[in-house]
Design an enzyme around this catalytic site. Structure first.
Site, PDB file in Angstrom:
ATOM      1  CE  LYS A   1      -3.539   2.709   0.239  1.00 53.07           C
ATOM      2  NZ  LYS A   1      -4.506   2.729   1.328  1.00 53.07           N
TER       3      LYS A   1
ATOM      4  CB  CYS B   1      -4.376   8.066   1.040  1.00 48.50           C
ATOM      5  SG  CYS B   1      -5.867   7.172   1.538  1.00 48.50           S
TER       6      CYS B   1
END
Length: 433
Positions: free
Chosen positions: A202, A258
């Site tokens: 990720k 994010c």
């Protein structure tokens, strides 16, 4: 695993999407939160997150009896076969991920989890978190699996149900495959690996995208200085299958929930093992510099000084299709404009209420009244369809600073305005005789 009993802890952007989508795949899902008011609203089918398709999915899950909502984690995991941790992991000290919410949930449920239940980290967590959770649980009969999410705000439901890939990782391969089986109906490529690799995927993906965005913003600045056109440059780059066209649009900088926290977190993770990730640090620095360049461009458009200048802003959310203001580059720019003495009036179709340093209006045409410049900061498609002739009549100045290269320059030119994009030639209306 077939139809599984699943508990999703956290009903934020990731948790609610995860729970609603898993229920749509036939699983029996309970979504848990500590906020009683929020749980009551969700149980009534009321979704406050602006995300296409999510409210409909929640309503269908409730109606089918596959989706429910509850307050408190401990009483909601006793018969679960899988527990997803979807709690916030915000940026903490020196940029590292703050895992206190994760740890608090683990402590709360440790003694209640049934044997064989799989604990799954869905939130973005640093490498080593799965092991850290295992140690904290103190349960050899409860495996821990890393299963990072790859959801984009504005397309989260589609991203979940039509994924590019599914990544699951654990030191217990059987547990990892049980989690992968939850997604069997999606028929997506699945990467089954160890926990550390899954956790790093990720960060590796998000940080690569951040670097790509910083790169294209730097190229846009270079285009302006060299007289090139960034649209032609990125078109020429995008046809190369090794590069692709995604994330090659310049803008006021990257933000959201994010990319800022993940880039800082990976830099901290690298430092913890003695690696100087200077490439990623440079991308972060370039992103900060981009916002400075945008403010300088706006100042230049109104004669060099922002003191007393009236600036109309179109767009505040960090991207179109969402009402998320977290680390929004648009908010950073407007804050900087106000700090330089500008009077800022702003409109965003998804944002209401009051925000510091500006006057927020509910009509896009109000931002033009007496404005020395109009600045497009978020790429809402509706801004393309505005009556720019009417806007020009309302303005005091003639500058339109389009930080998303969203508008049609000839249309702006036709109503007597000056258009300034990013990495593109300046377009100014011809003086009439």
């Amino acid at each position: 695993m077939g139809s599984a009993r699943i508990t999703v802890i956290g009903t934020g952007y990731v948790g609610l999407t995860t729970g609603a989508c898993l229920a749509s795949l036939g699983h029996r899902v309970t979504c848990v939160d500590v906020d009683e008011v929020k749980v009551a609203r969700l149980a009534a089918g009321r979704v406050d997150i602006l995300e296409p398709g999510l409210e409909e999915l929640v309503s269908r899950g409730l109606a089918a009896g596959r989706l429910s909502f509850a307050v408190g984690s401990r009483g909601s995991v006793w018969n679960a076969q899988a527990v997803f941790l979807c709690v916030p992991t915000p940026m903490g000290a020196r940029g590292a991920a703050d895992l206190r919410a994760v740890e608090a949930v683990v402590d709360e449920i440790a003694g209640t989890l049934p044997p064989g239940c799989v604990v799954i980290t869905k939130s973005t967590v640093p490498v080593g978190t799965a092991q850290r959770i295992r140690d904290r649980l103190g349960r050899s009969d409860v495996p821990v699996v890393a299963n990072p999410e790859f959801l984009r705000e504005g397309t989260a439901v589609s991203d979940f149900l039509n994924p590019d890939r599914i990544v699951v990782g654990s030191d217990d391969e059987a547990a990892a495959r049980r989690v992968a089986a939850l997604y069997a109906d999606l028929a997506a490529p699945t990467v089954v690996t160890d926990a550390a690799s899954a956790e790093l995927v990720k960060y590796a993906a998000n940080c690569f995208l951040a670097m790509k965005l910083s790169y294209v913003n730097a190229m846009a600045e270079l285009c302006e200085r060299l007289g090139a056109d960034i649209l032609s440059v990125t078109e020429g780059m995008g046809y190369d299958h090794r590069i692709g066209r995604a994330f090659l649009k310049p803008g006021p900088g990257w933000g959201g929930s994010c990319l800022p926290k993940d880039t800082h977190a990976l830099v901290q993770v690298a430092e913890s093992v003695g690696f100087d990730f200077s490439l990623l640090s440079a991308a972060i620095g370039e992103n900060i510099a981009q916002r400075d360049r945008i403010v300088a461009k706006i100042a230049g458009a109104v004669g060099g000084s922002l003191a007393g200048a009236r600036i109309g802003v179109l767009g505040l959310a960090f991207k179109a299709g969402t009402n998320d203001l977290r680390d929004s580059p648009a908010l950073s720019v407007t804050s900087m404009l106000a700090a330089h003495g500008a009077e800022v009036t702003a409109y965003d179709p998804a944002i209401g209420g009051d925000l510091p340093g500006m006057r927020l209006v509910d009509d896009p045409y109000q931002v033009a009244k007496g404005a020395d410049a109009i600045v497009v900061l978020t790429e809402w498609d509706e801004f393309r369809r505005l009556d720019w002739s009417y806007l020009a009549d309302l303005m005091h100045g003639d500058a339109v600073v389009d930080t998303r290269n969203l508008l049609d320059p000839p249309a702006i030119l036709a109503v007597g305005l000056c258009w300034l994009g990013l990495g593109r030639p300046r377009v100014r209306a011809r003086a009439t005789a």
